[in-house]
Structure formats: structure tokens, C-alpha cells
Design an enzyme around this catalytic site. Structure first.
Site, PDB file in Angstrom:
ATOM      1  CD  GLU A 188      -2.607  -1.659   2.361  1.00 23.81           C
ATOM      2  OE1 GLU A 188      -2.281  -1.130   3.447  1.00 23.81           O
ATOM      3  OE2 GLU A 188      -3.450  -2.584   2.290  1.00 23.81           O
ATOM      4  CG  LEU A 239      -6.692   0.456   1.415  1.00 29.73           C
ATOM      5  CD1 LEU A 239      -7.207   1.369   2.520  1.00 29.73           C
ATOM      6  CD2 LEU A 239      -5.184   0.531   1.342  1.00 29.73           C
ATOM      7  CD  GLU A 283      -4.993  -4.664   4.311  1.00 29.15           C
ATOM      8  OE1 GLU A 283      -6.166  -5.125   4.332  1.00 29.15           O
ATOM      9  OE2 GLU A 283      -4.743  -3.442   4.301  1.00 29.15           O
ATOM     10  CD  GLN A 335       0.041   2.074   4.540  1.00 27.59           C
ATOM     11  OE1 GLN A 335      -1.111   2.014   4.970  1.00 27.59           O
ATOM     12  NE2 GLN A 335       0.355   2.712   3.438  1.00 27.59           N
ATOM     13  CG  HIS A 363      -1.318   1.752  14.049  1.00 27.33           C
ATOM     14  ND1 HIS A 363      -2.671   1.706  14.258  1.00 27.33           N
ATOM     15  CD2 HIS A 363      -1.164   2.133  12.753  1.00 27.33           C
ATOM     16  CE1 HIS A 363      -3.298   2.064  13.145  1.00 27.33           C
ATOM     17  NE2 HIS A 363      -2.411   2.315  12.224  1.00 27.33           N
TER      18      HIS A 363
END
Ligand code: TPP
Ligand code: MG
Lengths: 322, 323
Positions: free
Chosen positions: A29, A56, A58, A80, A128
Site C-alpha cells: 500500500e 486495501l 490485505e 504498512q 499499531h
């Protein structure tokens, strides 16, 4: 000696392998503009046919890469966010990893999954900040966590050349490391290295924590002689290399940015105690069980393995059995 | 070349039919462990789709995959040996019913995860065409798979990048016990339309109709067209899985089963041939399967010491689990 950053080492590895082998291509991405600053310059050099920006999707593009690998190419996927690996765990584990055995050796699936910025990136909070390398070591997918620019280059090159799927975790905490590098050469998968020689205790440190372990070893230098072992590849693990080190020092501390239960540190300790009679109980410094990294910087840090914890663990290990 | 010979088409549906019946016997006899998902009743789809393909084209199958693997040209003897877990099997006894693969004839595997294979096939076709190979692919999936996100993602990728993949939905009305009406909002064709993919519905019980429809779609794809979807309406004559032979699940009314079974693809195609031709094909198929069963049962089981062989293509060896 040229100074090389960790990120540029990854870029160089991709460029060199794409130059050497036509069948290598990249997908991910926002990689054409190099949003993660890893694929920088590669679109210009290799064109849009070999640097694919994906929607997007995955799960689809991870299995698309599996299919492309079955058809004789060597895809490299850039993810990402580390937690995207949770989304595609099924595609990697249940398909890419299992195809060679399930087909009775009819095929190979040489895909590289590159995660630049794994682990805490301070301020990115719960979704994240995962560092899920232990999951991949557990399922038996080749798993590397380079700590230095030279290893980032050398291990990524070896990952791309490997005939099996390989996950390359580039820790967020190591991305800004720079080092003088003379020779950019492939680093063999499954081979650890002693980063600092010592005689009293072996500290196994994974990824960016290698740098913390070296700093702690220096701080403690007048009290204890610490050997720092960097496994570099977590699966397959360099058990012989580690056993050689621990057989000399007789003591083991592991610092590992995984959750504690079923994390890499547990496996390292179990295997070493099966093979070496230690002078003291081994210690490990890890994330807590079930860790979710909280947002506020002080909380985020509190959940990650830190230098003070490592220092304390080393000192406890030394007191014990002496 | 695509094969419009009605005898060949009949031979394929008959081969799959009798293969499945014999496999069920072997399940009952304990020679095939774990059971199978019988393809009985759906034979016309695999036969018709594969007759529209060339040898070099690629396919992926499903958990109900024996028909796909056989129709694409795998050796029935090695296929049966695989189901029996023998070293002579297509996958050396490492795959079994749900993972049978024969890359040599373009079968990238039956795949036991519903909805998973479409993206794999799309990547494989894309990569081979990028290298200059002139080929297309067909990926089979059931009505249950159209609710899997990863398949819908694959629709998008294939359509976006114009990868010539024939998405073949075998709509047999049920995902295990769940009827389509209880699971699919909108329509199957509508999912294709959402990605700008042409969709055609066919009578999956008629092998000729499946072949003709797919041949037209494949011709458009070979001429530079993007992916297409074919929804083949069909009926599963037997159990979802052979475990149902032991445990009766009540989800299909007997009248519905009877009506479904009345449209038999083997009979529909067989009626197009003179009786004498049909009988000689039947005898030929029986001989092939007699030999296949003999071959499978006479083949050795794998040595347990080789259980980890082929785990890694790179030659990596895994630690064993003993103390
Ligand atoms: C992703 C996934 N979910 C659930 C299952 C369990 N399962 C196996 S077959 C099946 C039904 C599939 O239905 P359909 O796609 O219509 O194919 P059919 O069995 O009717 O041929 C289910 C739920 C699975 N194998 N994979
Ligand atoms: Mg169904």
C-alpha cells in the site's frame, strides 16, 4: 566507511535483488510514493510493473502473492502496519506455509513479508504497536528481526532468495539506527551472532533491543562481563550458536518485545535449559501477558521491556547461584 | 484446444460419478480416513468448465474438489491413492481429499478454506501472463464462499487488474446446512456486477451448456477481456460430507432431494450419445477405476519417519517433537 541508515539498507536490498533477479517484484500500500520511506526510488528504477500499489485488500493481495510465487515469481509484500499480519495470518500460515507439505513437495512459495516499523512507534497506541514475531516462529514460518543496517540488508536479501515464505520484522525502534558499513553482503538465515563478548552472562536480545542490551552491558561493565547474543533469525533459531555462548557463561537472560505467555523468550529459555546446566535460574524481560500498548507515552514505555528491567534481571541472575 | 466432443464430456462426468461412488465405498471400508465431500450431482460443472480450458490453463478447486482435479486431467489412480494416503498419491499422501493438487496439469490444489483460492489463482494467472504465457484460469467455489470477504477482495483485484480468471460459483443451494436464502443478501451475480464483472447463470446439470457458456467467456478473456463470473445452478445429490451417512441432519426436504436428483448430469449428457457408445464409455471408465482402486490399495503407506518431509521447500529441517 559509508554511513548507512537501516531504512536505506532495506531499500538497497530490494533494489539489488530486483536488479539481480527479474522475478522479484514488490506489492503493498502506497509503496510507489514510498510512504514508509523504504521503497524510495524503486518505482523510477523498476517501473510500475514491478512496484505495485494495491488496493486495501490485505487478504487478497497476500494470497495473490502466494499464487504469483507458485507461478515462479518472488514477490515481496510491504505491510504498512504490523497488526495487518493478524489480518493475513490465515493466508500466510494456512496457505503459503502449508502448500509445500500439503502438495507433497510439488511447489515452493518464496514470498517475503516485510514489516517496516514493527513494535511500538510511540504515540500510535493499541492497534499499531504490535510486534508479532513470536506468532510466526510458533507456526514455523521463517522469521527474521534484524537489529542493524548491515543485517537489515543481508537478511532481507537472504529472505528474498529463500524458497520458503519469510517474514522480515524491521523494528520501529531500529529504523533510525545508522552505522558504518563497508560491505553489503547476504546474511545467512538461521545464524545468530555475538554482538559483544563477555564471560559472566549471556543476554539474548531481539531486534532493536540489541541496542538496549549493548548499552546496559556497557553500564554494568565494571560489575559484570555481559555477552550479548543477537539471534537475528528467530525461526529457524541458531540453537548451537546460543548453546555455545551459554555453555561458556553459564547464565542466561532474555530480553524480548513479545507478550510473555508463549513468547520467544519462553522458548529460548526452555531450549537452553534442555541443553545446558545453568549456574543460575534464567531470567526474561518481556511485554506483560496480553499486552495492549496504551497511548500515553509513559504508559507505552511502561509496557515495553526497558533497560532498567534488563539491568535488574542481569543482576538478579548474577546473585542467584553465586 | 477446447473440447466440444460430446463423448469426451460424457466420459468426464461418468468418470467423476463412478470415482466418487467408489471413493464412498472406500470410505465405508475404512480405506479412506476422514471421509470426503462427494461431488455427486455436480459433475457437469467441472467437466464443462475444464472442457472449455486448454491443458496449460490453471484451476483451483474446493473441499468438494475431486471433480475439479479429475476433469483437469489428473490421473485417477494417483488421485485415489492420495485419498487413501499412499506414497504414490498425487501429493505423496500428504494432502488427502481436500488438498489434492497436481501442478503438472495446472491444478494448484483443491483448497479446504472456503473462499480462499480465488486470490491465489488470480496471482498465479497474473504472474504467468506477465511472463508472456498465454493462459487463463478458472477457480471453483460454492455459494457459501460468496459471503467470504477474501473472495470478494479477489473479485476486486482480478477485475481491477484485468486478470483473466473465470470465477465459477457452484450454487448447490446450501453451504453445509445453510440455504442460500438464509445466507446471501442480494444475488451472486450482483456481487460480480459490483466489480464490473460480467456474470452468466447456467444450468449446472447440463455439461454441454456449462461448456458452451464457459467457452464463450474464456474466448472473451483470451481476446483480452477481464475476469467473468459463471453461476452454475446445481444440486448436491449426496451428503455435504460422508459423516452425514452416519449422522442424519434434517435440512433438505425429501421432495426437494428427489426433484434435485431427477436432473442427473450423467444421464443428461449420456442421452446425447447412442446407447452403444455410452456403454462402451462406461466399460472403459470401469476398467480405469478398477485399475485405480487396485493401484491405490496396493501402494505403500508413507513411512512415519518421513512425516516432516516437504515441510520446507528451502531444505530447512524442523526440530522434531520428542522429549
Ligand atoms: C472459511 C471457512 N469457513 C468454514 C469452513 C467449514 N466448511 C467447510 S465446507 C462448508 C460449506 C461450504 O459451502 P459452499 O461454499 O456452498 O460449498 P459446498 O459445500 O456447498 O460445495 C463450510 C462451512 C471452511 N472450510 N472454511
Ligand atoms: Mg453450496
Amino acid at each position: 566507511m559509508p554511513r548507512l541508515s537501516y531504512r536505506r539498507a532495506l531499500t538497497r536490498a530490494l533494489a539489488d535483488e530486483m536488479t539481480r533477479d527479474e522475478s522479484v517484484f514488490l506489492l503493498g500500500e502506497d509503496i510507489r510514493v514510498a510512504a514508509a520511506n523504504v521503497t524510495t526510488g524503486l518505482l523510477k528504477k523498476f517501473g510500475p510493473e514491478r512496484v505495485l500499489d494495491t488496493p486495501l485488500s490485505e487478504q487478497a493481495f497476500t494470497s495473490f502473492a502466494t499464487g504469483a510465487a507458485l507461478a515462479g515469481t518472488r514477490p515481496v509484500i510491504e505491510f504498512q502496519i504490523p497488526s495487518l499480519l493478524f489480518l493475513v495470518f490465515e493466508q500466510i500460515v494456512n496457505h503459503a506455509h502449508k502448500f509445500p507439505l500439503m502438495t507433497g513437495g510439488q511447489c515452493a512459495v518464496p514470498v517475503t513479508y516485510l514489516v517496516p516499523g514493527s513494535g511500538s512507534r510511540t504515540g500510535w497506541a493499541g492497534q499499531h504497536s504490535d510486534h508479532p514475531y513470536s506468532l510466526f516462529a510458533h507456526v514455523g514460518v521463517t522469521t527474521v528481526v534484524p537489529a542493524t543496517p548491515a543485517d537489515a540488508y543481508g537478511l532481507l536479501v537472504s529472505a528474498i532468495r529463500c524458497d520458503d515464505p519469510v517474514v522480515v520484522f524491521a523494528p520501529a525502534g531500529a529504523l533510525d539506527v545508522r552505522a558504518d558499513v563497508d560491505d553489503l553482503v547476504p546474511v545467512p538465515l538461521g545464524r545468530g551472532c555475538v554482538r559483544r563478548a563477555g564471560t559472566d552472562v549471556t543476554v539474548v536480545a531481539v531486534g532493536h533491543l540489541v541496542h538496549d542490551a549493548l548499552a546496559v552491558a556497557d553500564e554494568l561493565a565494571d560489575q559484570v562481563s555481559v555477552e550479548v547474543f543477537d539471534p537475528r533469525t528467530l525461526y529457524p533459531f541458531d540453537w548451537d550458536g546460543l548453546v555455545e555462548s551459554v555453555s561458556r557463561t553459564g547464565r542466561l537472560v532474555v530480553v524480548d518485545d513479545s507478550n510473555r505467555s508463549c513468547g520467544m523468550a519462553g522458548e529460548i529459555i526452555a531450549t537452553v535449559v534442555e541443553r545446558v546446566r545453568l549456574a543460575a535460574s534464567p531470567r526474561r524481560v518481556t511485554r506483560p501477558d496480553g499486552a495492549v500498548l496504551p497511548f500515553a507515552p509513559a504508559l507505552d514505555r511502561a509496557v515495553q521491556p526497558g533497560r532498567e528491567q534488563l539491568s535488574a534481571a542481569i543482576q538478579l541472575c548474577l546473585k542467584d547461584g553465586s | 484446444m477446447t473440447d466440444s466432443d460430446p463423448v469426451r464430456l460424457y466420459r468426464t462426468v461418468r468418470l467423476i460419478r463412478r470415482f466418487e461412488e467408489r471413493a464412498i465405498d472406500l470410505v465405508r471400508a475404512g480405506e479412506i480416513v476422514g471421509g470426503i465431500h462427494p461431488y455427486l450431482g455436480q459433475e457437469g460443472i467441472a467437466a464443462g468448465v475444464c472442457a472449455a480450458l486448454r491443458d496449460g490453463d490453471l484451476v483451483t478447486g474446493t473441499h468438494r474438489g475431486h471433480g475439479h482435479v479429475l476433469a483437469k486431467g489428473a490421473d485417477p489412480a494417483r488421485m485415489l491413492a492420495e485419498l487413501c494416503g499412499r506414497v504414490t498419491g498425487l501429493n505423496r499422501g500428504r494432502g488427502g481429499s481436500m488438498h489434492a493438487a497436481d501442478l503438472g496439469v495446472g491444478v494448484l490444489g483443491a483448497n479446504a478454506i472456503v473462499g480462499a483460492a480465488g486470490a491465489i489463482l488470480t496471482g498465479a494467472v497474473w504472474a504467468r501472463r506477465r511472463r508472456g504465457d498465454d493462459l487463463v484460469g478458472a477457480t471453483f467455489f460454492g455459494d457459501g464462499a460468496v459471503n467470504e470477504g477474501m473472495l470478494l477482495e479477489a473479485f476486486n483485484l482480478a477485475a481491477l487488474w484485468r486478470v483473466p480468471v473465470l470465477f465459477v460459483c457452484e450454487n448447490n443451494g446450501y453451504a453445509t446446512t445453510m440455504p442460500v436464502a438464509g445466507a446471501v443478501a442480494g444475488t451472486i451475480a450482483g456481487r460480480a456486477a459490483a466489480f464490473g464483472m460480467p456474470a452468466t447463470a447456467v444450468d449446472g446439470q447440463d455439461p454441454e451448456e456449462v461448456r458452451a457458456t464457459c467457452a464463450a467467456a474464456v474466448a472473451r478473456m483470451r481476446a483480452g477481456g477481464g475476469p467473468e463470473l459463471v453461476e452454475a445452478r446445481t444440486y448436491r445429490f449426496d451428503a455435504h460430507h460422508t459423516f452425514e451417512h452416519r449422522v442424519r441432519l434434517d435440512y433438505r426436504p425429501p421432495e426437494e432431494v428427489a426433484a434435485g436428483r431427477s436432473r442427473d448430469p450423467v444421464d443428461i449428457q449420456g442421452a446425447r450419445l447412442p446407447l452403444s457408445v455410452r456403454e462402451s464409455v462406461d466399460a472403459e471408465v470401469e476398467a480405469v477405476l478398477d485399475a485405480a482402486v487396485g493401484y491405490a490399495l496396493a501402494s505403500p503407506a508413507p513411512d512415519p519417519a518421513t512425516a516432516l518431509e516437504h515441510l520446507y521447500a528451502s531444505g530447512l529441517t524442523a526440530r522434531t517433537g520428542g522429549g
